[in-house]
Design a protein around this motif. Structure first.
Motif, PDB file in Angstrom:
ATOM      1  N   ALA A 159       5.103   9.723  -9.056  1.00  0.00           N
ATOM      2  CA  ALA A 159       6.558   9.307 -10.590  1.00  0.00           C
ATOM      3  C   ALA A 159       7.057   7.521  -9.246  1.00  0.00           C
ATOM      4  O   ALA A 159       7.422   6.928 -10.538  1.00  0.00           O
ATOM      5  CB  ALA A 159       7.561  10.522 -10.263  1.00  0.00           C
ATOM      6  N   LEU A 160       7.349   7.577  -7.574  1.00  0.00           N
ATOM      7  CA  LEU A 160       7.337   7.014  -7.533  1.00  0.00           C
ATOM      8  C   LEU A 160       6.608   5.213  -7.857  1.00  0.00           C
ATOM      9  O   LEU A 160       7.211   4.191  -8.522  1.00  0.00           O
ATOM     10  CB  LEU A 160       7.805   6.821  -6.170  1.00  0.00           C
TER      11      LEU A 160
ATOM     12  N   VAL B  36       0.721  -1.048  -0.096  1.00  0.00           N
ATOM     13  CA  VAL B  36      -0.159   0.000   0.158  1.00  0.00           C
ATOM     14  C   VAL B  36       0.858   1.460  -0.139  1.00  0.00           C
ATOM     15  O   VAL B  36       1.855   1.701   1.234  1.00  0.00           O
ATOM     16  CB  VAL B  36      -1.326  -0.242   1.133  1.00  0.00           C
ATOM     17  N   ALA B  37       0.320   2.496  -1.128  1.00  0.00           N
ATOM     18  CA  ALA B  37       1.869   3.596  -1.383  1.00  0.00           C
ATOM     19  C   ALA B  37       0.252   4.503  -1.319  1.00  0.00           C
ATOM     20  O   ALA B  37      -0.420   4.448  -1.101  1.00  0.00           O
ATOM     21  CB  ALA B  37       2.156   3.570  -2.901  1.00  0.00           C
TER      22      ALA B  37
ATOM     23  N   VAL C 274      14.722  -0.256   0.616  1.00  0.00           N
ATOM     24  CA  VAL C 274      13.133  -1.596   0.520  1.00  0.00           C
ATOM     25  C   VAL C 274      12.578  -1.556  -0.782  1.00  0.00           C
ATOM     26  O   VAL C 274      12.321  -2.351  -0.736  1.00  0.00           O
ATOM     27  CB  VAL C 274      13.183  -2.198   2.104  1.00  0.00           C
ATOM     28  N   ARG C 275      12.227  -0.031  -1.096  1.00  0.00           N
ATOM     29  CA  ARG C 275      11.333   0.046  -1.964  1.00  0.00           C
ATOM     30  C   ARG C 275      11.234  -0.990  -3.178  1.00  0.00           C
ATOM     31  O   ARG C 275      10.603  -0.671  -3.623  1.00  0.00           O
ATOM     32  CB  ARG C 275      11.371   1.305  -2.378  1.00  0.00           C
ATOM     33  N   GLU C 276      12.475  -1.125  -3.556  1.00  0.00           N
ATOM     34  CA  GLU C 276      12.875  -1.786  -5.003  1.00  0.00           C
ATOM     35  C   GLU C 276      12.587  -3.343  -4.018  1.00  0.00           C
ATOM     36  O   GLU C 276      12.149  -3.774  -5.536  1.00  0.00           O
ATOM     37  CB  GLU C 276      14.473  -2.451  -5.317  1.00  0.00           C
TER      38      GLU C 276
ATOM     39  N   GLU D  66       3.320  -1.806   3.972  1.00  0.00           N
ATOM     40  CA  GLU D  66       3.469  -0.272   3.279  1.00  0.00           C
ATOM     41  C   GLU D  66       4.970   0.141   2.584  1.00  0.00           C
ATOM     42  O   GLU D  66       5.372  -0.625   2.525  1.00  0.00           O
ATOM     43  CB  GLU D  66       3.554   0.700   4.462  1.00  0.00           C
ATOM     44  N   TRP D  67       4.364   0.413   1.533  1.00  0.00           N
ATOM     45  CA  TRP D  67       5.808   0.439   0.218  1.00  0.00           C
ATOM     46  C   TRP D  67       6.221   2.067   1.117  1.00  0.00           C
ATOM     47  O   TRP D  67       5.515   3.284   0.022  1.00  0.00           O
ATOM     48  CB  TRP D  67       5.259   0.009  -1.201  1.00  0.00           C
ATOM     49  N   GLN D  68       6.841   1.871   1.004  1.00  0.00           N
ATOM     50  CA  GLN D  68       7.996   2.930   2.190  1.00  0.00           C
ATOM     51  C   GLN D  68       9.352   2.704   2.332  1.00  0.00           C
ATOM     52  O   GLN D  68       9.539   1.782   2.531  1.00  0.00           O
ATOM     53  CB  GLN D  68       7.554   4.351   2.679  1.00  0.00           C
ATOM     54  N   TYR D  69      10.241   3.965   2.688  1.00  0.00           N
ATOM     55  CA  TYR D  69      12.180   3.160   2.433  1.00  0.00           C
ATOM     56  C   TYR D  69      13.234   3.063   1.563  1.00  0.00           C
ATOM     57  O   TYR D  69      12.773   2.024   0.990  1.00  0.00           O
ATOM     58  CB  TYR D  69      12.109   2.720   3.812  1.00  0.00           C
TER      59      TYR D  69
END
Length: 182
Positions: free
Chosen positions: A147-148, A13-14, A76-78, A70-73
């Motif tokens: 954009a990310l 979840v972003a 570890v994002r990739e 969650e999708w952050q940091y």
């Protein structure tokens, strides 16, 4: 929950800080029975220091067959995007996100709510002195999240992106994806 290919098993979840990533991720986990790990709890050590085991902990959690986080940091994002099937993007308007992050921050501070590993929100006056204060961070990064997400999707044909623009869209997606599959 049936083990159906139509039901995602690895979900990110972003969104901007304050959009409701953790809240939606918890609700997805509850509706689906998937394990949930709040990524902030893995990142923040005592006194708001980054935990040295953060990347290893994320690697271990997302090596499982099914999960929600969650999708952050950046570090570890990739990895997260590589392992996910679905990325749910809370692409909410800035006024909504700012209202949410301000109310949440004030509530947490006034109630002295413990967040992760003994941390609490700092004094509200730090909004004026700390360039990385969560409210200022939410404002300055809000426009960069799209954009990310677009970059992650372009590099990963397997990654389904679900872009939700209003809280009611999130409710409808949650209902359609999980409650109807039960």
């Amino acid at each position: 929950m049936p083990d159906s290919p139509a039901v995602p098993r690895r979900i990110l979840v972003a969104g901007a800080s304050g959009a409701g990533k953790s809240t939606l991720a918890r609700r997805i986990a509850e509706a689906s029975g998937l394990p949930y790990q709040e990524i902030d709890a893995l990142f923040h050590g005592p006194d708001w220091t980054a935990r040295p085991s953060f990347a290893d902990d994320v690697d271990r959690f997302t090596a499982q067959a099914a999960w929600v986080t969650e999708w952050q940091y950046g570090p570890v994002r990739e990895l997260l995007a590589d392992r996910a099937q679905v990325l749910v993007f809370l692409d909410y308007a800035r006024p909504l996100v700012m209202r949410r992050v301000i109310v949440r921050t004030v509530r947490r501070r006034l109630r002295r709510e413990e967040l992760w590993n003994g941390n609490t929100e700092g004094p509200l006056r730090t909004f004026f002195t700390d360039p990385e204060h969560i409210v200022r961070w939410a404002w300055s990064t809000h426009a960069t999240r799209g954009a990310l997400v677009d970059e992650a999707a372009a590099r990963r044909p397997h990654l389904e992106v679900v872009r939700l623009q209003r809280p009611r869209d999130a409710e409808a997606w949650l209902e359609k994806t999980f409650r109807s599959a039960q």
